[in-house]
Design an enzyme around this catalytic site. Structure first.
Site, PDB file in Angstrom:
ATOM      1  N   CYS A   1       0.820  -1.213   0.000  1.00  0.00           N
ATOM      2  CA  CYS A   1       0.000   0.000   0.000  1.00  0.00           C
ATOM      3  C   CYS A   1       0.851   1.259   0.000  1.00  0.00           C
ATOM      4  O   CYS A   1       0.670   2.151  -0.822  1.00  0.00           O
ATOM      5  CB  CYS A   1      -0.936   0.003   1.204  1.00  0.00           C
ATOM      6  SG  CYS A   1      -1.886   1.526   1.330  1.00  0.00           S
TER       7      CYS A   1
ATOM      8  N   GLU B   1     -26.056  15.030  -2.676  1.00  0.00           N
ATOM      9  CA  GLU B   1     -27.482  15.185  -2.355  1.00  0.00           C
ATOM     10  C   GLU B   1     -28.354  14.223  -3.164  1.00  0.00           C
ATOM     11  O   GLU B   1     -29.482  13.901  -2.759  1.00  0.00           O
ATOM     12  CB  GLU B   1     -27.937  16.629  -2.579  1.00  0.00           C
ATOM     13  CG  GLU B   1     -27.989  17.069  -4.018  1.00  0.00           C
ATOM     14  CD  GLU B   1     -28.449  18.524  -4.165  1.00  0.00           C
ATOM     15  OE1 GLU B   1     -29.502  18.871  -3.587  1.00  0.00           O
ATOM     16  OE2 GLU B   1     -27.755  19.295  -4.846  1.00  0.00           O
TER      17      GLU B   1
ATOM     18  N   TYR C   1      -9.254  -3.397 -11.250  1.00  0.00           N
ATOM     19  CA  TYR C   1      -9.107  -2.002 -10.831  1.00  0.00           C
ATOM     20  C   TYR C   1      -7.719  -1.450 -11.135  1.00  0.00           C
ATOM     21  O   TYR C   1      -7.582  -0.284 -11.526  1.00  0.00           O
ATOM     22  CB  TYR C   1      -9.479  -1.841  -9.352  1.00  0.00           C
ATOM     23  CG  TYR C   1      -8.484  -2.382  -8.351  1.00  0.00           C
ATOM     24  CD1 TYR C   1      -7.533  -1.552  -7.771  1.00  0.00           C
ATOM     25  CD2 TYR C   1      -8.514  -3.726  -7.954  1.00  0.00           C
ATOM     26  CE1 TYR C   1      -6.627  -2.037  -6.839  1.00  0.00           C
ATOM     27  CE2 TYR C   1      -7.618  -4.213  -7.029  1.00  0.00           C
ATOM     28  CZ  TYR C   1      -6.671  -3.375  -6.481  1.00  0.00           C
ATOM     29  OH  TYR C   1      -5.761  -3.856  -5.567  1.00  0.00           O
TER      30      TYR C   1
ATOM     31  N   HIS D   1     -27.247  21.316  -0.560  1.00  0.00           N
ATOM     32  CA  HIS D   1     -27.376  21.788  -1.939  1.00  0.00           C
ATOM     33  C   HIS D   1     -26.466  22.993  -2.189  1.00  0.00           C
ATOM     34  O   HIS D   1     -26.344  23.854  -1.325  1.00  0.00           O
ATOM     35  CB  HIS D   1     -28.838  22.174  -2.192  1.00  0.00           C
ATOM     36  CG  HIS D   1     -29.093  22.622  -3.591  1.00  0.00           C
ATOM     37  ND1 HIS D   1     -29.132  21.752  -4.664  1.00  0.00           N
ATOM     38  CD2 HIS D   1     -29.307  23.861  -4.089  1.00  0.00           C
ATOM     39  CE1 HIS D   1     -29.374  22.442  -5.769  1.00  0.00           C
ATOM     40  NE2 HIS D   1     -29.484  23.717  -5.444  1.00  0.00           N
TER      41      HIS D   1
ATOM     42  N   GLU E   1      -7.177   1.820 -13.399  1.00  0.00           N
ATOM     43  CA  GLU E   1      -6.584   3.009 -12.772  1.00  0.00           C
ATOM     44  C   GLU E   1      -5.370   3.492 -13.555  1.00  0.00           C
ATOM     45  O   GLU E   1      -5.236   4.690 -13.846  1.00  0.00           O
ATOM     46  CB  GLU E   1      -6.215   2.693 -11.322  1.00  0.00           C
ATOM     47  CG  GLU E   1      -7.432   2.578 -10.431  1.00  0.00           C
ATOM     48  CD  GLU E   1      -7.144   2.057  -9.038  1.00  0.00           C
ATOM     49  OE1 GLU E   1      -8.006   2.227  -8.154  1.00  0.00           O
ATOM     50  OE2 GLU E   1      -6.058   1.466  -8.815  1.00  0.00           O
TER      51      GLU E   1
ATOM     52  N   CYS F   1      -1.532   1.637  -3.130  1.00  0.00           N
ATOM     53  CA  CYS F   1      -2.589   2.653  -2.987  1.00  0.00           C
ATOM     54  C   CYS F   1      -2.072   4.086  -2.877  1.00  0.00           C
ATOM     55  O   CYS F   1      -2.587   4.986  -3.538  1.00  0.00           O
ATOM     56  CB  CYS F   1      -3.442   2.389  -1.741  1.00  0.00           C
ATOM     57  SG  CYS F   1      -3.387   0.735  -1.083  1.00  0.00           S
TER      58      CYS F   1
ATOM     59  N   LYS G   1      -0.041   5.376  -6.018  1.00  0.00           N
ATOM     60  CA  LYS G   1      -1.014   5.344  -7.124  1.00  0.00           C
ATOM     61  C   LYS G   1      -1.990   6.517  -7.034  1.00  0.00           C
ATOM     62  O   LYS G   1      -2.267   7.199  -8.016  1.00  0.00           O
ATOM     63  CB  LYS G   1      -1.749   3.995  -7.087  1.00  0.00           C
ATOM     64  CG  LYS G   1      -2.778   3.749  -8.179  1.00  0.00           C
ATOM     65  CD  LYS G   1      -4.171   4.197  -7.816  1.00  0.00           C
ATOM     66  CE  LYS G   1      -4.707   3.734  -6.506  1.00  0.00           C
ATOM     67  NZ  LYS G   1      -4.994   2.331  -6.394  1.00  0.00           N
TER      68      LYS G   1
END
Length: 453
Positions: free
Chosen positions: A47, A447, A182, A442, A186, A52, A55
């Site tokens: 990682c 939302e 993934y 908002h 990526e 991760c 990356k």
């Protein structure tokens, strides 16, 4: 008479200083155990060092390409912009080194002894280090992670994996990326945003098999619109170096072509070779993974395993939770703690990113029978003003019998940031009515989660 901790050099010896091993070791030490950890590469594991963290930094760097393009519609003019790969690469690698130091300090501050060398199990409760030193431990934890799978085809040794992608001397003009998961998606996004001609090759017929069909179809549509080329149901026949640089690549469904770089991102294999596990009697699975029970214990009483090496869920936060639970169970003095592997949220840091939690629509229909699906398919406000024709999708899956939300899937800017909070609600078993009763913030993309009808 049973052996006590004083009969051994250590209460716990951890092999592998990645996310799971570091967490388990420092927590065990905080509980009062005498702990050592061995790491033959760099403290921090996949990682932090080659996964991760670096990356995500490359993803940030790549996304400026779109931001610099979009900013003109917001009144900004930037003259003479240019991209320098080596600046990004070196700054990312410098930060990796900083984090490696931080992880090392964490271990040292918790009085965990660090051996920066390989360790193997050579007997009951016995570990032999790379320099030949033998030590003993009452408990041994395997936390060695996994490594990229490199397929067998002629010339496969000329391809890189994600590990090497962080260290390239220059960006390729054309790159062929093998894989549909993934990591492949990526890096396809990263290289494409940085100006490379990107071709994604997949032996199957779909991307991101475990994700919801609507979301993965939207990613394919947007990625194609951005210029990434996809080829499905095809395999590599050979990769041959060219005299003038680059490679000749032959795929099963087309003529030989030339590429500057080939990258394989076709899965990861647990790091169990050469650890002495078979000799110790530890049961391994078909992929070489260490087989464990819900408390991360192997079939050998004193040997445990956490993280990617168990091939349960190959995600960093899962490894950390498994490490924590292991240490609390063995050394915390309370009741045993098991990790709940259900309803784990995840993300793909593509362009735009994907995030998901719970069941896909297909899984929910198979398991529950009757489901209600709510959709919000919209163009984010920023994209509208920027003139970017890119739509987001948020999908909510509910059990029709009780209104309970069993899955949320989204592809949108900052989808992973939105999903972290939404995942809490799904994990807690909240209903569509609970979301409907919540006032929207908002204007935001998030939302849409409380406004779907």
């Amino acid at each position: 008479m049973s052996e006590t901790s004083s009969d051994f050099d250590y209460d716990l010896f951890t092999i592998g200083a990645g996310s799971g091993g570091v967490r388990a070791s420092r927590v065990a030490s905080a509980h009062g155990a005498k702990v050592a950890i061995a790491e033959e590469h760099r403290v921090g594991g996949t990682c932090v060092i080659r996964g991760c963290v670096p990356k995500k930094m490359l993803v940030y760097g790549a996304h400026f390409a779109e931001d610099l393009e979009d900013c003109r519609r917001f009144g900004w003019e930037i003259e003479g912009k240019r991209f320098d790969w080596k600046t990004l690469r070196d700054n990312v690698l410098d930060d990796v080194t900083r984090l490696e130091g931080a992880y090392t300090n964490t271990l040292e501050n918790h009085d965990v002894e660090i051996f920066k060398q390989r360790a193997t199990i050579t007997g009951p409760n016995e570990i032999t280090l790379g320099d030949g030193t033998k030590v003993t431990a009452k408990h041994i934890l395997i936390a060695t992670g996994a490594h990229p799978r490199m397929p067998e085809c002629q010339g496969a040794e000329h391809a890189i994996s994600s590990n090497e992608a962080f260290h390239l001397d220059e960006l390729p003009k054309k790159i062929i990326i093998a894989g549909g998961g993934y990591i492949a998606n990526e890096f396809a996004g990263i290289f494409n945003e940085l100006g490379c001609d990107v071709h994604v090759v997949n032996r199957g017929d779909r991307l991101l098999r475990s994700y919801d069909e609507g979301v993965r179809d939207r990613l394919l549509q947007i990625s194609t619109m951005k210029g990434i080329k996809f080829r499905f149901n095809t395999t590599f026949e050979y990769i041959k170096p060219c005299d003038d640089g680059g490679f000749f690549v032959k795929l099963s469904d087309c003529d030989e072509e030339k590429a500057d770089l080939v990258m394989f991102a076709v899965g990861r294999i647990p790091n169990t070779k050469g650890l002495g596990l078979e000799a110790a009697g530890v049961e391994l699975g078909d992929n070489g993974e260490v087989k464990v029970d819900r408390f991360s214990k192997t079939n050998v009483d004193h040997i445990y395993a956490v993280g990617d090496v168990t091939d349960r869920v190959q995600l960093t936060p899962v490894a950390i939770r498994e490490g924590q639970a292991f240490a609390d169970t063995l050394f915390g003095g309370g009741d045993p703690v098991a990790v709940d592997h259900s309803c784990i949220p995840s993300a793909v840091f593509s362009h735009p990113p994907i995030a998901a939690v719970g069941m896909t629509e297909g899984e929910a229909k198979n398991k529950l029978g009757s489901v209600k699906v709510y959709l919000s398919d919209f163009r984010p406000m920023k994209n509208v003003l920027a003139g970017r024709n890119e739509r987001s999708l948020i999908k909510m899956i509910c059990d029709a019998s009780n209104d309970k939300i069993v899955g949320i899937h989204m592809i949108a800017p900052d989808a992973p940031e939105m999903m972290q909070a939404a995942a809490i609600a799904v994990k807690a078993g909240l209903t569509k009515a609970d979301f409907d009763a919540t006032t929207a913030i908002h204007p935001t993309m998030a939302e849409e989660l409380v406004l779907m009808k």
